[in-house]
Design a protein around this motif. Structure first.
Motif, mmCIF file in Angstrom:
data_model
loop_
_atom_site.group_PDB
_atom_site.id
_atom_site.type_symbol
_atom_site.label_atom_id
_atom_site.label_comp_id
_atom_site.label_asym_id
_atom_site.label_seq_id
_atom_site.Cartn_x
_atom_site.Cartn_y
_atom_site.Cartn_z
ATOM 1 N N GLU A 135 -8.393 -6.425 -10.626
ATOM 2 C CA GLU A 135 -7.899 -5.223 -11.296
ATOM 3 C C GLU A 135 -7.563 -4.132 -10.293
ATOM 4 O O GLU A 135 -6.732 -3.267 -10.557
ATOM 5 N N ASN A 136 -8.217 -4.168 -9.130
ATOM 6 C CA ASN A 136 -8.027 -3.126 -8.113
ATOM 7 C C ASN A 136 -7.567 -3.750 -6.801
ATOM 8 O O ASN A 136 -7.604 -4.970 -6.625
ATOM 9 N N ALA A 137 -7.158 -2.887 -5.864
ATOM 10 C CA ALA A 137 -6.804 -3.363 -4.528
ATOM 11 C C ALA A 137 -8.036 -3.978 -3.865
ATOM 12 O O ALA A 137 -9.173 -3.564 -4.105
ATOM 13 N N ILE A 138 -7.804 -4.950 -3.018
ATOM 14 C CA ILE A 138 -8.899 -5.672 -2.360
ATOM 15 C C ILE A 138 -9.574 -4.794 -1.321
ATOM 16 O O ILE A 138 -8.933 -4.264 -0.414
ATOM 17 N N THR A 139 -10.880 -4.625 -1.455
ATOM 18 C CA THR A 139 -11.674 -3.915 -0.447
ATOM 19 C C THR A 139 -12.779 -4.801 0.113
ATOM 20 O O THR A 139 -13.270 -4.577 1.207
ATOM 21 N N ASP A 140 -13.183 -5.794 -0.653
ATOM 22 C CA ASP A 140 -14.247 -6.719 -0.247
ATOM 23 C C ASP A 140 -13.652 -8.123 -0.171
ATOM 24 O O ASP A 140 -13.335 -8.735 -1.192
ATOM 25 N N ARG A 141 -13.507 -8.644 1.040
ATOM 26 C CA ARG A 141 -12.858 -9.946 1.229
ATOM 27 C C ARG A 141 -13.630 -11.086 0.563
ATOM 28 O O ARG A 141 -13.034 -12.006 0.005
ATOM 29 N N GLN A 142 -14.957 -11.043 0.653
ATOM 30 C CA GLN A 142 -15.752 -12.112 0.062
ATOM 31 C C GLN A 142 -15.625 -12.124 -1.461
ATOM 32 O O GLN A 142 -15.497 -13.180 -2.090
ATOM 33 N N ASP A 182 -4.264 -11.517 5.555
ATOM 34 C CA ASP A 182 -3.883 -10.706 6.717
ATOM 35 C C ASP A 182 -2.368 -10.536 6.802
ATOM 36 O O ASP A 182 -1.868 -9.436 7.070
ATOM 37 N N GLY A 183 -1.640 -11.623 6.574
ATOM 38 C CA GLY A 183 -0.181 -11.560 6.650
ATOM 39 C C GLY A 183 0.420 -10.657 5.589
ATOM 40 O O GLY A 183 1.330 -9.868 5.864
ATOM 41 N N ALA A 184 -0.097 -10.741 4.366
ATOM 42 C CA ALA A 184 0.405 -9.894 3.280
ATOM 43 C C ALA A 184 0.122 -8.429 3.566
ATOM 44 O O ALA A 184 0.979 -7.559 3.339
ATOM 45 N N ALA A 185 -1.066 -8.134 4.073
ATOM 46 C CA ALA A 185 -1.425 -6.743 4.379
ATOM 47 C C ALA A 185 -0.549 -6.167 5.484
ATOM 48 O O ALA A 185 -0.102 -5.014 5.407
ATOM 49 N N ARG A 186 -0.273 -6.961 6.533
ATOM 50 C CA ARG A 186 0.592 -6.489 7.627
ATOM 51 C C ARG A 186 2.005 -6.202 7.124
ATOM 52 O O ARG A 186 2.604 -5.167 7.459
ATOM 53 N N GLU A 187 2.536 -7.103 6.311
ATOM 54 C CA GLU A 187 3.890 -6.922 5.806
ATOM 55 C C GLU A 187 3.958 -5.729 4.847
ATOM 56 O O GLU A 187 4.939 -4.983 4.837
ATOM 57 N N ALA A 188 2.916 -5.539 4.041
ATOM 58 C CA ALA A 188 2.872 -4.401 3.126
ATOM 59 C C ALA A 188 2.845 -3.088 3.898
ATOM 60 O O ALA A 188 3.523 -2.123 3.532
ATOM 61 N N MET A 189 2.085 -3.051 4.980
ATOM 62 C CA MET A 189 2.024 -1.839 5.804
ATOM 63 C C MET A 189 3.386 -1.538 6.424
ATOM 64 O O MET A 189 3.849 -0.385 6.447
ATOM 65 N N ALA A 190 4.055 -2.570 6.919
ATOM 66 C CA ALA A 190 5.367 -2.386 7.546
ATOM 67 C C ALA A 190 6.414 -1.915 6.539
ATOM 68 O O ALA A 190 7.272 -1.091 6.853
ATOM 69 N N ALA A 191 6.336 -2.439 5.322
ATOM 70 C CA ALA A 191 7.363 -2.121 4.319
ATOM 71 C C ALA A 191 7.080 -0.843 3.556
ATOM 72 O O ALA A 191 8.002 -0.086 3.224
ATOM 73 N N PHE A 192 5.800 -0.559 3.267
ATOM 74 C CA PHE A 192 5.467 0.546 2.367
ATOM 75 C C PHE A 192 4.484 1.555 2.962
ATOM 76 O O PHE A 192 4.065 2.495 2.276
ATOM 77 N N ASN A 193 4.104 1.342 4.243
ATOM 78 C CA ASN A 193 3.124 2.212 4.893
ATOM 79 C C ASN A 193 1.808 2.230 4.120
ATOM 80 O O ASN A 193 1.119 3.246 4.036
ATOM 81 N N ASP A 194 1.467 1.104 3.537
ATOM 82 C CA ASP A 194 0.238 0.971 2.744
ATOM 83 C C ASP A 194 -0.139 -0.509 2.754
ATOM 84 O O ASP A 194 0.629 -1.356 2.292
ATOM 85 N N ASP A 195 -1.309 -0.830 3.301
ATOM 86 C CA ASP A 195 -1.679 -2.239 3.423
ATOM 87 C C ASP A 195 -2.522 -2.751 2.251
ATOM 88 O O ASP A 195 -3.087 -3.837 2.303
ATOM 89 N N SER A 196 -2.571 -1.981 1.159
ATOM 90 C CA SER A 196 -3.340 -2.410 -0.007
ATOM 91 C C SER A 196 -2.668 -3.616 -0.670
ATOM 92 O O SER A 196 -1.463 -3.624 -0.896
ATOM 93 N N VAL A 197 -3.471 -4.620 -0.977
ATOM 94 C CA VAL A 197 -2.968 -5.816 -1.662
ATOM 95 C C VAL A 197 -3.939 -6.202 -2.775
ATOM 96 O O VAL A 197 -5.089 -5.756 -2.801
ATOM 97 N N TYR A 198 -3.458 -7.024 -3.693
ATOM 98 C CA TYR A 198 -4.302 -7.499 -4.790
ATOM 99 C C TYR A 198 -3.962 -8.952 -5.088
ATOM 100 O O TYR A 198 -2.984 -9.501 -4.554
ATOM 101 N N ILE A 199 -4.757 -9.575 -5.942
ATOM 102 C CA ILE A 199 -4.615 -11.006 -6.233
ATOM 103 C C ILE A 199 -4.171 -11.197 -7.677
ATOM 104 O O ILE A 199 -4.653 -10.523 -8.596
#
Length: 501
Positions: A135-142, A182-199
């Protein structure tokens, strides 16, 4: 109603808005980059002001300068078109603070629905069906990994702040989770200046169906039916239609009600689009909301008999929109093909250059929204779309036949285009039967990109004829010391045979 508005965009959408303004007696103000100084939208507007620069950042994203021009020109409102500043909440707020009207939704709705995780949370609270996931952006990888295992692979990791396929990864097994995250977060940061991702759970065999929404300041919220947008490459739409061959009346009603509920949840105003994914069991899930006019809006106009830009202007001016109830029936069927300056058979490589010759298609049921003319240059600085070609018919079959005919008639040289590819899509038996998903292009790449047997013999014959003509010319030169040119009609016919491949 407004007396003058500024259009903060370029190309075909700027010209599209200019035309509606002319019909409504509204003066239009265009802004343009150095690259676009000779573009049709510039000389079609009532007046045009230079932004300078070549790139988007140097021109159409300079909103302080756009606001300054709006004030100096006497514009009362700004239409953002699509792309560029159209979904920038800060820009919408700045327009309002400057004492102007933003022709679009409130900044609060843009900001809320532009954040994919916030929008997802809002939809869940308002009982709009959503794809299983976080429901929220990922903050806890586990914890995120546990969610992925619980809902089951394959899953999608998606950028919270954007769309269009950027910052998205398909993860098919647990051992690829960390790398993909990691790849999704890097690409999100490059495109939107925000590395937040969700599942999200990956919806298998999905169809991409969207609903057009209109909402005014008088309490009216309606939908104008659906658009089928499943023919995509790299998550980008290339062909759309209305209505969808998938939906029956019951499903259309349920999805339409969900779309209206989604718009009501974010206090939406003006034109917008609710996008859904539909799985192979005909379950539908909220995907995202586009808080602007869509590229593919003409197909909705064609089957509803409405001008959506006119409705946008009415709503922004405080007037009631033309309809207060969602339509129950559509007028025929419509397709839209996006004609791009690119080479589909060369991994969709851009094909910039000057349009040396242009003779667009015409005839019954054909509409073209274009921003170019013969002599226009397709630049690498902006999107390579040349035009949007639409075909309307009394039913899906007639509309499809008209579209194929129009694409075959369309004459353009100097650059490569996606026209041959679009014809192949429309001729595919599964497409004609309405049996396809968002994986259609990848699944049918041999048909769409391979050599077509029915054209191989024609191409070989044309090559032989061309070689024979060249040999005749050589013999004439040897005998007479000078060559007489071969028949222009033969040359044209050979070119037509080759073009039909």
């Amino acid at each position: 109603m407004f007396k003058k508005i500024l259009i903060a965009n370029r190309g075909e959408i700027a010209l599209r808005v200019i035309r509606t303004c002319a019909e409504m007696g509204i003066k239009s103000v265009a802004v343009y980059s150095d690259v676009d100084a000779n573009s049709p939208f510039v000389y079609s507007a009532y007046e045009a002001w230079p932004l300078g620069g070549k790139t988007s950042r140097e021109s159409y994203l300079r909103w302080e300068k756009i606001l300054d021009i709006a004030k100096k020109s006497g514009a009362e409102a700004i239409h953002p078109g699509y792309g560029f500043l159209s979904e920038n909440a800060d820009f919408a707020e700045a327009v309002e603070k400057a004492g102007l009207v933003f022709i679009g939704p409130p900044a609060s709705a843009i900001r809320l629905m532009g954040n994919k995780t916030a929008a997802r949370e809002l939809m869940i609270r308002n009982k709009v069906p959503t794809v299983p996931g976080t429901e929220n952006a990922i903050t806890d990888r586990q914890l995120a990994r546990k969610v992925a295992r619980d809902i089951g692979y394959p899953i999608l990791i998606k950028a919270a702040a954007g769309g269009g396929g950027k910052g998205m990864r398909l993860v098919e097994s647990d051992d690829l989770f960390e790398e993909s995250l990691d790849g999704a977060a890097r690409e999100a940061m490059a495109a939107f200046n925000d590395d937040s991702v969700y599942i999200e759970k990956f919806v298998e065999e999905p169809r991409h169906i969207e609903f057009q929404i209109l909402a005014d300041n008088h309490g009216n919220i309606i939908h104008l039916g659906e658009r089928e947008c499943s023919i995509q490459r790299r998550h980008q739409k290339v062909l759309e239609e209305a209505p969808s061959s998938l939906l029956d009346e019951d499903m259309r009603q349920r999805m339409g009600e969900a779309a209206i509920q989604a718009a009501r949840a974010c206090n939406y105003r003006n034109a917008g689009t609710i996008e859904f994914l539909v799985d192979k069991h005909r379950n539908f899930y909220f995907l995202e909301m586009n808080t602007r006019l869509q590229v593919e809006h003409p197909v909705t106009e064609l089957v509803n008999g409405l001008d959506l830009v006119e409705e946008q202007l009415k709503i922004a001016a405080g007037e009631a929109m033309s309809l207060t109830e969602s339509p129950k029936h559509f007028f025929g069927h419509a397709f839209e093909c996006r004609i791009y300056a690119e080479d589909p058979e060369n991994n969709w490589a851009p094909s910039p250059g000057v349009i040396e010759f242009l003779n667009p298609a015409d005839g019954p049921g054909i509409r073209e929204d274009s921003g170019v003319t013969q002599g226009s240059e397709i630049s690498l600085y902006y999107d390579p779309m040349i035009s949007k070609l639409c075909a309307w018919g009394r039913d899906r079959q007639q509309a499809g036949r008209r579209m194929i005919r129009a694409l075959q008639e369309y004459q353009i040289s100097g650059i490569k285009t996606s026209i041959p590819f679009l014809i192949r899509v429309l001729e595919h038996p599964d497409f004609q039967n309405g049996d396809f998903t968002t994986q259609f292009i990848e699944k049918e790449k041999d048909w769409l990109f391979g050599e077509r047997k029915e054209f191989a013999e024609e191409a070989a014959l044309a090559a032989i004829l061309a070689e024979m003509e060249e040999k005749k010319k050589v013999k004439l030169v040897a005998a007479n010391g000078a060559g007489s040119p071969s028949s222009q009609w033969k040359t044209i016919r050979r070119k037509e045979q080759l073009r039909s491949q």
